[in-house]
Design a protein around this motif. Structure first.
Motif, PDB file in Angstrom:
ATOM      1  N   ARG A 295      48.220  38.613  40.881  1.00  0.00           N
ATOM      2  CA  ARG A 295      48.909  37.319  40.732  1.00  0.00           C
ATOM      3  C   ARG A 295      50.410  37.472  40.713  1.00  0.00           C
ATOM      4  O   ARG A 295      51.126  36.641  41.222  1.00  0.00           O
ATOM      5  N   VAL A 296      50.883  38.515  40.063  1.00  0.00           N
ATOM      6  CA  VAL A 296      52.324  38.626  39.890  1.00  0.00           C
ATOM      7  C   VAL A 296      52.937  39.498  40.984  1.00  0.00           C
ATOM      8  O   VAL A 296      53.881  39.100  41.659  1.00  0.00           O
ATOM      9  N   ARG A 297      52.345  40.665  41.197  1.00  0.00           N
ATOM     10  CA  ARG A 297      52.891  41.546  42.225  1.00  0.00           C
ATOM     11  C   ARG A 297      52.383  41.196  43.619  1.00  0.00           C
ATOM     12  O   ARG A 297      52.870  41.725  44.606  1.00  0.00           O
ATOM     13  N   ARG A 298      51.357  40.342  43.701  1.00  0.00           N
ATOM     14  CA  ARG A 298      50.805  39.926  45.002  1.00  0.00           C
ATOM     15  C   ARG A 298      50.345  41.118  45.832  1.00  0.00           C
ATOM     16  O   ARG A 298      50.632  41.227  47.019  1.00  0.00           O
ATOM     17  N   ARG A 299      49.664  42.036  45.185  1.00  0.00           N
ATOM     18  CA  ARG A 299      49.117  43.188  45.905  1.00  0.00           C
ATOM     19  C   ARG A 299      47.606  43.186  45.728  1.00  0.00           C
ATOM     20  O   ARG A 299      47.101  42.651  44.749  1.00  0.00           O
ATOM     21  N   ALA A 300      46.918  43.823  46.669  1.00  0.00           N
ATOM     22  CA  ALA A 300      45.472  43.995  46.472  1.00  0.00           C
ATOM     23  C   ALA A 300      45.277  45.005  45.344  1.00  0.00           C
ATOM     24  O   ALA A 300      46.014  45.988  45.257  1.00  0.00           O
ATOM     25  N   TYR A 301      44.315  44.760  44.487  1.00  0.00           N
ATOM     26  CA  TYR A 301      44.010  45.723  43.428  1.00  0.00           C
ATOM     27  C   TYR A 301      43.006  46.732  43.982  1.00  0.00           C
ATOM     28  O   TYR A 301      41.976  46.343  44.524  1.00  0.00           O
ATOM     29  N   PRO A 302      43.332  48.033  43.901  1.00  0.00           N
ATOM     30  CA  PRO A 302      42.560  49.013  44.677  1.00  0.00           C
ATOM     31  C   PRO A 302      41.215  49.451  44.077  1.00  0.00           C
ATOM     32  O   PRO A 302      40.655  50.434  44.500  1.00  0.00           O
ATOM     33  N   PHE A 303      40.695  48.749  43.091  1.00  0.00           N
ATOM     34  CA  PHE A 303      39.400  49.131  42.518  1.00  0.00           C
ATOM     35  C   PHE A 303      38.532  47.904  42.320  1.00  0.00           C
ATOM     36  O   PHE A 303      39.045  46.799  42.137  1.00  0.00           O
ATOM     37  N   LEU A 304      37.241  48.125  42.357  1.00  0.00           N
ATOM     38  CA  LEU A 304      36.332  47.048  41.984  1.00  0.00           C
ATOM     39  C   LEU A 304      35.895  47.322  40.552  1.00  0.00           C
ATOM     40  O   LEU A 304      35.500  48.429  40.219  1.00  0.00           O
ATOM     41  N   LEU A 305      35.990  46.318  39.724  1.00  0.00           N
ATOM     42  CA  LEU A 305      35.637  46.527  38.315  1.00  0.00           C
ATOM     43  C   LEU A 305      34.264  45.929  38.048  1.00  0.00           C
ATOM     44  O   LEU A 305      33.889  44.922  38.636  1.00  0.00           O
ATOM     45  N   PRO A 306      33.521  46.580  37.134  1.00  0.00           N
ATOM     46  CA  PRO A 306      32.234  45.997  36.768  1.00  0.00           C
ATOM     47  C   PRO A 306      32.427  44.629  36.134  1.00  0.00           C
ATOM     48  O   PRO A 306      33.494  44.340  35.580  1.00  0.00           O
ATOM     49  N   GLY A 307      31.427  43.773  36.242  1.00  0.00           N
ATOM     50  CA  GLY A 307      31.488  42.493  35.548  1.00  0.00           C
ATOM     51  C   GLY A 307      31.293  42.721  34.065  1.00  0.00           C
ATOM     52  O   GLY A 307      31.570  43.798  33.558  1.00  0.00           O
ATOM     53  N   ARG A 308      30.822  41.713  33.363  1.00  0.00           N
ATOM     54  CA  ARG A 308      30.633  41.837  31.934  1.00  0.00           C
ATOM     55  C   ARG A 308      29.633  42.939  31.625  1.00  0.00           C
ATOM     56  O   ARG A 308      28.568  43.002  32.228  1.00  0.00           O
ATOM     57  N   ILE A 309      29.991  43.838  30.728  1.00  0.00           N
ATOM     58  CA  ILE A 309      29.063  44.890  30.339  1.00  0.00           C
ATOM     59  C   ILE A 309      28.547  44.599  28.941  1.00  0.00           C
ATOM     60  O   ILE A 309      29.327  44.398  28.017  1.00  0.00           O
ATOM     61  N   GLU A 310      27.251  44.528  28.826  1.00  0.00           N
ATOM     62  CA  GLU A 310      26.653  44.310  27.502  1.00  0.00           C
ATOM     63  C   GLU A 310      26.721  45.614  26.730  1.00  0.00           C
ATOM     64  O   GLU A 310      26.377  46.667  27.241  1.00  0.00           O
ATOM     65  N   ARG A 311      27.171  45.573  25.494  1.00  0.00           N
ATOM     66  CA  ARG A 311      27.137  46.784  24.667  1.00  0.00           C
ATOM     67  C   ARG A 311      26.567  46.450  23.313  1.00  0.00           C
ATOM     68  O   ARG A 311      26.833  45.405  22.807  1.00  0.00           O
TER      69      ARG A 311
END
Ligand SMILES: Nc1ncnc2c1ncn2[C@@H]1O[C@H](COP(=O)(O)OP(=O)(O)O)[C@@H](O)[C@H]1O
Ligand SMILES: [Mg+2]
Length: 293
Positions: A277-293
């Protein structure tokens, strides 16, 4: 297992997914804490492709390859049956090299968390004893292993280990052999130095001590929603470690560990937001969604 063209195609799809910021048309087999594991071919996958952080140059790649090969050799010598693993490389967009650890895809039902879910909890289950014995017999100050249930497969009588992308080797002075900087790329820039200095050496050290490795395995049963297995696993593990591990210790360990990973993931999500949003760059990783712990 997979040809160069097909691997390059897969990497292209990953690049698209990163540009868009979602895993839409990827067959995600697993989100580890670090790697993204993709199935290939699409629809009916037979191969697991574990995408490594980008290597800045050939030297970084060669050094990773050396440490990985050595790690695979050490585990084999120590009686750990590792799923055959091939390091493959494709060109990234910007001159960097993208590495994948490629393995045969094991049937989901044989992954240890699934195998345990389908069985009656009890200390006589042979997989538990095999994990504890194999892990405790393999580690020493120079060779570590992450014995969490998600890293093993059990087909009824054969135990196999599949998590080798982060080779846990240390030199004679207790320093990690792997250039952990590569893996820190997955972390917000401001955190890399403190994590490298204060967190990682301890994490790597933890995986070289039998008692710590098995405590980590026990704590992880909670994360995997295998709480019912904790008493049985405690009994099995306590045949091998001194002083014995208590249930309390497992609970305390799990809560601290879950907090650490939750904080890390929250920071990575915040960093992703900032980059996009701020730097307007693609973020180079895919993050897991919500992880139940
Ligand atoms: N060869 C494989 N066959 C099937 N599933 C796999 C295979 N390798 C990994 N996975 C799945 O992906 C998850 C993460 O892979 P892993 O190698 O443990 O990476 P990480 O280092 O990120 O934990 C595993 O826990 C498992 O669920
Ligand atoms: Mg793993």
């Amino acid at each position: 297992l997979i040809g160069d063209r097909d691997l390059a195609d897969l990497e292209q799809r990953v690049q698209h997914a990163l540009a868009r910021g979602d895993a839409g048309d990827l067959d995600v087999v697993g989100y580890g804490e670090i790697t993204l594991v993709l199935g290939w071919p699409r629809g009916a996958p037979t191969v697991a492709c574990k995408r490594l952080p980008p290597f800045p140059d050939g030297a970084a790649l060669a050094s990773y390859r050396g440490v990985l090969d050595e790690y695979l050799g050490e585990l084999c010598r120590r009686g750990v049956d590792v799923v055959p693993t091939e390091l493959r490389v494709v060109a990234g967009g910007d001159g960097s090299s993208i590495g994948y650890c490629v393995q045969p895809l094991l049937p989901a039902a044989t992954l240890l968390p699934e195998a345990l879910r389908g069985a009656q909890p009890g200390p006589e289950h042979p997989a538990l004893a095999a994990v504890a014995r194999t892990a405790a017999g393999a580690v020493d100050p120079t060779v570590g292993l992450d014995a969490q249930v998600s890293n093993w497969a059990w087909d009824g009588d054969r135990l196999r280990y599949l998590d080798v992308t982060t080779p846990l080797l240390r030199d004679g002075h207790g320093r990690p052999r792997l250039d952990l900087g590569l893996f820190l790329a997955a972390m917000p820039a401001v955190l890399r130095a403190p994590v490298a200095r204060f967190v990682l050496p301890g994490v790597v050290a933890r995986y070289t001590q039998p008692r710590a490795v098995l405590l980590d395995l026990l704590g992880n049963l909670h994360k995997e929603r295998l709480d019912a297995w904790v008493p049985a696993a405690l009994e099995v593990v306590n045949r091998l470690v001194e002083p014995p591990i208590t249930r309390d210790e497992v609970g305390r360990y799990y809560r601290a560990d879950a907090r650490l990973w939750r904080v890390m993931l929250a920071l990575r999500r915040a960093d992703r937001w900032w980059q996009r949003r701020v730097r307007r760059r693609a973020y180079p990783f895919l993050l897991p969604g919500r992880i139940e712990r």
